[in-house]
Design a protein around this motif. Sequence first.
Motif, PDB file in Angstrom:
ATOM      1  N   ARG A 278      63.498 -25.692  -7.583  1.00  0.00           N
ATOM      2  CA  ARG A 278      63.362 -24.445  -7.357  1.00  0.00           C
ATOM      3  C   ARG A 278      62.201 -24.243  -6.601  1.00  0.00           C
ATOM      4  O   ARG A 278      61.214 -24.383  -6.883  1.00  0.00           O
ATOM      5  CB  ARG A 278      63.496 -23.682  -8.791  1.00  0.00           C
ATOM      6  N   GLY A 279      62.452 -23.502  -5.447  1.00  0.00           N
ATOM      7  CA  GLY A 279      61.081 -23.077  -4.681  1.00  0.00           C
ATOM      8  C   GLY A 279      60.686 -24.197  -4.087  1.00  0.00           C
ATOM      9  O   GLY A 279      61.505 -25.257  -3.503  1.00  0.00           O
TER      10      GLY A 279
ATOM     11  N   LEU B  80      67.324 -15.682  -8.711  1.00  0.00           N
ATOM     12  CA  LEU B  80      67.372 -15.004  -7.722  1.00  0.00           C
ATOM     13  C   LEU B  80      67.804 -13.445  -7.762  1.00  0.00           C
ATOM     14  O   LEU B  80      67.389 -12.833  -7.016  1.00  0.00           O
ATOM     15  CB  LEU B  80      68.873 -15.741  -6.979  1.00  0.00           C
ATOM     16  N   ALA B  81      68.146 -13.283  -9.052  1.00  0.00           N
ATOM     17  CA  ALA B  81      68.311 -11.962  -9.439  1.00  0.00           C
ATOM     18  C   ALA B  81      67.015 -11.171  -9.162  1.00  0.00           C
ATOM     19  O   ALA B  81      66.947  -9.908  -8.977  1.00  0.00           O
ATOM     20  CB  ALA B  81      68.992 -11.714 -10.733  1.00  0.00           C
TER      21      ALA B  81
ATOM     22  N   GLY C 109      70.308 -21.028  -2.382  1.00  0.00           N
ATOM     23  CA  GLY C 109      69.421 -19.840  -2.327  1.00  0.00           C
ATOM     24  C   GLY C 109      67.926 -20.153  -2.999  1.00  0.00           C
ATOM     25  O   GLY C 109      66.968 -19.252  -2.926  1.00  0.00           O
ATOM     26  N   ALA C 110      68.110 -20.694  -3.981  1.00  0.00           N
ATOM     27  CA  ALA C 110      66.843 -21.063  -4.742  1.00  0.00           C
ATOM     28  C   ALA C 110      65.867 -22.065  -4.440  1.00  0.00           C
ATOM     29  O   ALA C 110      64.935 -22.345  -5.106  1.00  0.00           O
ATOM     30  CB  ALA C 110      67.487 -21.474  -6.270  1.00  0.00           C
ATOM     31  N   GLY C 111      66.262 -22.858  -3.154  1.00  0.00           N
ATOM     32  CA  GLY C 111      65.623 -23.980  -2.687  1.00  0.00           C
ATOM     33  C   GLY C 111      64.281 -23.405  -1.956  1.00  0.00           C
ATOM     34  O   GLY C 111      64.098 -22.559  -1.939  1.00  0.00           O
TER      35      GLY C 111
ATOM     36  N   VAL D 142      57.698 -10.411  -0.256  1.00  0.00           N
ATOM     37  CA  VAL D 142      57.957 -11.816  -0.212  1.00  0.00           C
ATOM     38  C   VAL D 142      57.066 -12.694  -1.181  1.00  0.00           C
ATOM     39  O   VAL D 142      55.767 -12.237  -1.120  1.00  0.00           O
ATOM     40  CB  VAL D 142      57.893 -12.427   1.123  1.00  0.00           C
ATOM     41  N   LYS D 143      57.426 -13.380  -2.066  1.00  0.00           N
ATOM     42  CA  LYS D 143      56.712 -14.324  -3.101  1.00  0.00           C
ATOM     43  C   LYS D 143      57.002 -15.617  -2.828  1.00  0.00           C
ATOM     44  O   LYS D 143      58.156 -16.013  -2.314  1.00  0.00           O
ATOM     45  CB  LYS D 143      56.987 -14.029  -4.338  1.00  0.00           C
ATOM     46  N   VAL D 144      56.045 -16.573  -2.753  1.00  0.00           N
ATOM     47  CA  VAL D 144      56.253 -17.869  -2.506  1.00  0.00           C
ATOM     48  C   VAL D 144      56.316 -18.755  -4.000  1.00  0.00           C
ATOM     49  O   VAL D 144      55.337 -18.579  -4.806  1.00  0.00           O
ATOM     50  CB  VAL D 144      55.303 -18.718  -1.845  1.00  0.00           C
ATOM     51  N   HIS D 145      57.497 -19.334  -4.509  1.00  0.00           N
ATOM     52  CA  HIS D 145      57.662 -19.846  -5.723  1.00  0.00           C
ATOM     53  C   HIS D 145      57.303 -21.433  -5.514  1.00  0.00           C
ATOM     54  O   HIS D 145      57.909 -22.269  -4.989  1.00  0.00           O
ATOM     55  CB  HIS D 145      58.980 -19.625  -6.455  1.00  0.00           C
TER      56      HIS D 145
END
Length: 331
Positions: free
Chosen positions: A319-320, A199-200, A168-170, A293-296
């Motif tokens: 991550r992201g 993720l939280a 989920g963090a990818g 929504v945010k793009v990391h």
Amino acid sequence: MDTPIDQQPETSMKTVVYHQFGESDVLQVVSSDIPSPQDGEVLIRVHGAGLNPIDWKTRKGFGFVAQQIESSLPWTPGYDVAGEVVAIGSGVTTLAPGDRVMGMVGFPLGGGAYSEYALARADELAMVPEELDLVTAGALPLAALTAWQALFEVAELEPGQKILVHAGAGGVGHLAVQFALARGAHVIATASSGNRDFLAELGVHEVIDYHSTDFADECFGLDVVLDLVGGDTGKRSLRTLGDNGTLVTIPTVTADEVVSAAEAQGLRAHGMTVRPDVFHLDEIAELIEDGDVKVHIEQAFALDQVAQAHQLLEGGHVRGKLVLDCSQLTD
């Protein structure tokens, strides 16, 4: 010292190519002529070019794209692009020079995003929301479209449903969990303990540390599983589905075995291949504009740091997203 692209001569550009398949050292930055847009095309001054797993797999000679382009190397990789329109071809009425655009371009056999300038079909491009800088926007299209199409076209995720997102963090995962939350789903994600807080903060309801906890013991009766890992993880995920649940598996190399395992158990599983879709991109841009929504971006690399970027990409556990800042060179 970083060299702004504006100081480059306007007839030539830097672009990344490889002449053969192999490790990251086959990636070279070369000079070539700036192309001219043909009918229906625009020329983009590229700010951001996203990096995706298909990029390193193709570079190594793996998969469908590699088989198709093998006889036509050298090739410029990259499908994710964001930047500024600098010229338009005949027949283009929807875009003008100065427009800030993004898109998934040249997919699957064209590529071409790892470059200071790139051609794209006008109908592949969406406008970039003001809230998003152009380097970050370059990391969005392929991963976001993969997540969107998997969730809403293939799995038909509905408000109130329960979904498990693996990794989920990818790149795809961190967008998928946000799309699912925006749709009103109950979202569970697997991740390493180091990504729990990340993720939280995105709003995920439950985070399962895959190092210490077996997700198959924790989840049951799920409506949707988005499997971004494949293989054994995908097959074991079938145990978590409800009677009417659907699993969507993304890694193509193991998709057939996951789908076959599902059929043997009387369950529903699908593989999928992402496709360009400017209407989906527009909907995604709206969610970004609204702050849903945010793009990391884990790291941005200058164009001539492309080999280093590929090494990090290939190692996994990013991550992201990773992105090339194509307006920058380190020397």
